[in-house]
Enzyme design. Structure first.
Site, PDB file in Angstrom:
ATOM      1  N   HIS A  72       1.041  -1.157  -0.086  1.00  0.00           N
ATOM      2  CA  HIS A  72       0.056  -0.023  -0.073  1.00  0.00           C
ATOM      3  C   HIS A  72       0.888   1.281  -0.001  1.00  0.00           C
ATOM      4  CE1 HIS A  72      -3.963  -1.859   1.684  1.00  0.00           C
ATOM      5  NE2 HIS A  72      -3.548  -2.594   0.938  1.00  0.00           N
ATOM      6  N   TYR A 200      -8.584   5.807   8.078  1.00  0.00           N
ATOM      7  CA  TYR A 200      -8.547   5.931   9.379  1.00  0.00           C
ATOM      8  C   TYR A 200      -9.825   7.253   9.554  1.00  0.00           C
ATOM      9  CZ  TYR A 200      -4.270   3.491  10.424  1.00  0.00           C
ATOM     10  OH  TYR A 200      -3.207   2.201  10.733  1.00  0.00           O
ATOM     11  N   PRO A 293      -3.103   0.456  19.126  1.00  0.00           N
ATOM     12  CA  PRO A 293      -2.915  -0.004  17.564  1.00  0.00           C
ATOM     13  C   PRO A 293      -2.974   1.129  16.384  1.00  0.00           C
ATOM     14  CG  PRO A 293      -4.921  -0.942  18.607  1.00  0.00           C
ATOM     15  CD  PRO A 293      -4.363  -0.175  19.794  1.00  0.00           C
ATOM     16  N   LYS A 297       2.116  -0.042  14.955  1.00  0.00           N
ATOM     17  CA  LYS A 297       3.457  -0.080  15.388  1.00  0.00           C
ATOM     18  C   LYS A 297       4.015  -1.492  16.249  1.00  0.00           C
ATOM     19  CE  LYS A 297       5.185   3.216  13.218  1.00  0.00           C
ATOM     20  NZ  LYS A 297       4.968   2.725  11.961  1.00  0.00           N
ATOM     21  N   TYR A 384       4.561   6.475   9.583  1.00  0.00           N
ATOM     22  CA  TYR A 384       3.807   5.260   9.548  1.00  0.00           C
ATOM     23  C   TYR A 384       4.638   4.443   8.809  1.00  0.00           C
ATOM     24  CZ  TYR A 384      -0.530   2.832   8.447  1.00  0.00           C
ATOM     25  OH  TYR A 384      -1.538   1.854   8.406  1.00  0.00           O
TER      26      TYR A 384
HETATM   27  C1  PHB Z   1      -5.247  -4.345  10.947  1.00  0.00           C
HETATM   28  O1  PHB Z   1      -5.398  -4.371   9.739  1.00  0.00           O
HETATM   29  O2  PHB Z   1      -5.627  -4.824  11.669  1.00  0.00           O
HETATM   30  C2  PHB Z   1      -4.645  -2.833  11.405  1.00  0.00           C
HETATM   31  C3  PHB Z   1      -4.378  -2.015  10.700  1.00  0.00           C
HETATM   32  C4  PHB Z   1      -4.014  -0.760  10.756  1.00  0.00           C
HETATM   33  C5  PHB Z   1      -3.650  -0.299  12.205  1.00  0.00           C
HETATM   34  C6  PHB Z   1      -4.235  -1.243  13.107  1.00  0.00           C
HETATM   35  C7  PHB Z   1      -4.649  -2.698  12.763  1.00  0.00           C
HETATM   36  O3  PHB Z   1      -3.537   0.706  12.605  1.00  0.00           O
END
Ligand code: PHB
Ligand code: APR
Length: 386
Positions: A72, A200, A293, A297, A384
Site C-alpha cells: 500500500h 482512518y 494500535p 507499530k 507510518y
Molecule cells: C489491521 O489491519 O489489523 C490494522 C491496520 C492498521 C492499524 C491497526 C490494525 O493501525
C-alpha cells in the site's frame, strides 16, 4: 539441558529472534505456554513497515509475504464526511505491506521447525533464576515433568502478560504508562474490501478503521467504551455503525458487508519499562512496551527489538564484544519512544474523548493541517512507513 539463548514466548518476537540467532550460528530453545495452533491463529494487526519487510526478506522469510502481502502506497484520512489521501510513497519513497501477524507467525514456525529448532509448546509454570550470574536458568513444566534449561542469556519475549518482566526485582525497572478511555471492537469478515487502501476515520460517534487481509477478507474496527460487552454488538449493529462513521457527504458509499467470522475487543494502552535488560535477561516486544494500535507499530517494534538484540548477541558470542549488548536498551529505546509518540498522537487525533466539543474542533484542525500541509503529511508518512 543447555542452550546459548533461552527464549520465553513464541510470538513474533521470540520466533524471529530464534531464527536470526540460528543465522548467526547461535543456539536457542523457545518455550511457549500455548499450543502451536493457538499462536498461529491469534488475530492481531497486519501492517508491516518497509524496514520490517526488508528484515524478513533478508532473513529468507519473504516468499509467502511477497506472494500474498499487499503493498500500500497511501492511506486515507476521513473526517467531516470527506476523504483525503495521504500519498505516503510519493512523500517518503517507502510503503507498507498488509500481511496478517498470524501469517508472519506461521511462516516463522514453519521455517524454524524445518531448520530443526527446539520449540516447546504448552509449557507451564515457567520461572527464571540466576539472572545476575553467568548461568541464568529457566525452570518449567513440560511433557508431565519438571525441566531445567541452563542458558548463557535469557530473552523475555513473552508479551505484556508474561513472567519475564515481573521477575525483575521491584525497583530495577521504571514504568511509563497511559491508559485510554476506550477500546476497539475488531471484526474479520468474508467481504471484498470496498477500498484499496486503509481508511482512518474520525466521526462524532468515534473512530473507525477500514483495513483488510486479502481481496476477500475485510478487517474493520470501531471505537467502543472500554467495558463494552461484545454481546451488545450483533452483526447488523456493527455494519450500521460502520456505515454511519464512514459516511461520505452526498454519497451512498458504504463498506461491503459479508459474514463476520471473528469478533473481539482490544484495550488501548501505552506502556514502556526501562531498562530493557537486567543482568543476563534481555526483554523484547510486548514484554517491555505496548502501543495503542492506531499507529500500527506493535509488531514492527517487536521486530526492531529482536533485530538489534540478535546483532548484539552475535557480537557477544561470536566477536567477544559486549559493547552492543550493554547498549541494547539505549539502541532499541530510540525507536520505541518515537513509536510511542506517533501512536499516542494518531490515537489522540482520531478518537472521540468524551463530549468535549472544543477537543473535537482541535482534532479537526489537526487533521486539516495534516491533509493540507505537505510538511505535516510527510511527517505522518515517515512515521507510518517507519
Ligand atoms: C489491521 O489491519 O489489523 C490494522 C491496520 C492498521 C492499524 C491497526 C490494525 O493501525
Ligand atoms: N511462558 C511461556 N510463554 C508465554 C508466557 C509464559 N509464562 N507468557 C506468555 N507467553 C507467550 C504467549 O502465549 C505468546 O505466544 O509469549 C508470547 C508473546 O507473544 P506476543 O504477545 O505476540 O508478543 P510479541 O512476540 O512481543 O509480539 C508483539 O504482538 O500484541 C502484538 O501488537 C503486538 O504486534 C505486536 C506483537
Amino acid at each position: 539441558m543447555r542452550t546459548q539463548v533461552g527464549i520465553v514466548g513464541a510470538g513474533p518476537a521470540g520466533l524471529l529472534l530464534s531464527h536470526l540467532l540460528h543465522l548467526h550460528g547461535i543456539s536457542s530453545v523457545v518455550l511457549e505456554a500455548h499450543t502451536r495452533d493457538y499462536v498461529e491463529h491469534r488475530v492481531r494487526a497486519g501492517v508491516l513497515e518497509q524496514g520490517t519487510v526488508n528484515i524478513l526478506r533478508e532473513a529468507g522469510l519473504g516468499a509467502r509475504l511477497d506472494a500474498e502481502g499487499m503493498r500500500h502506497e497511501g492511506i486515507e484520512l476521513r473526517f467531516d464526511g470527506e476523504g483525503h489521501r495521504v500519498p505516503m510513497a510519493e512523500l517518503t519513497g517507502r510503503a507498507i505491506t498488509v500481511y496478517g501477524q498470524q501469517e508472519v507467525v506461521k511462516d516463522l514456525v514453519a521455517r524454524r521447525l524445518a531448520d530443526g529448532a527446539d520449540i516447546r509448546f504448552e509449557v507451564s509454570n515457567v520461572r527464571l533464576d540466576g539472572l545476575t550470574g553467568d548461568e541464568p536458568t529457566i525452570r518449567f513444566h513440560h511433557d508431565g515433568k519438571e525441566q531445567e534449561l541452563i542458558c548463557d542469556v535469557i530473552a523475555g519475549c513473552d508479551g505484556f502478560h508474561g513472567i519475564s518482566r515481573p521477575t525483575v526485582p521491584a525497583g530495577e525497572l521504571t514504568v511509563y504508562e497511559r491508559e485510554y478511555p476506550f477500546a476497539w471492537l475488531g471484526i474479520l469478515a468474508e467481504a471484498r474490501p470496498a477500498v484499496d487502501e486503509l481508511i482512518y476515520c474520525l466521526h462524532h460517534n468515534g473512530f473507525a478503521l477500514y483495513s483488510m487481509r486479502s481481496e476477500h477478507v475485510s478487517r474493520l474496527y470501531l471505537q467502543v467504551p472500554t467495558d463494552e460487552d461484545i454481546g451488545d454488538w450483533p452483526d447488523d449493529r456493527i455494519w450500521e455503525e460502520l456505515a454511519t462513521r464512514f459516511r461520505l457527504t452526498g454519497s451512498d458509499w458504504r463498506p461491503t458487508e459479508g459474514p463476520i467470522f471473528d469478533k473481539g475487543v482490544t484495550p488501548m494502552r501505552s506502556f514502556v519499562t526501562e531498562p530493557m535488560q537486567y543482568g543476563r535477561l534481555l526483554l523484547a516486544g510486548d514484554a517491555v512496551h505496548i502501543v495503542p494500535p492506531t499507529g500500527a507499530k506493535g509488531l514492527n517494534l517487536a521486530v526492531n527489538d529482536v533485530w538489534i538484540m540478535s546483532r548484539a548477541l552475535d557480537a557477544w558470542f561470536n566477536g567477544r564484544d559486549d559493547g552492543p549488548l550493554r547498549s541494547y536498551t539505549r539502541d532499541a529505546l530510540q525507536r520505541v519512544w518515537r513509536a510511542q509518540h506517533f501512536s499516542w498522537w494518531m490515537t489522540s487525533m482520531l478518537h472521540r474523548f468524551g463530549d468535549d466539543p472544543y477537543q473535537h474542533r482541535l482534532q479537526i484542525a489537526q487533521l486539516r493541517n495534516v491533509v493540507d500541509s505537505p510538511a505535516y503529511a510527510t511527517a505522518l508518512s515517515e512515521n507510518y512507513v517507519g
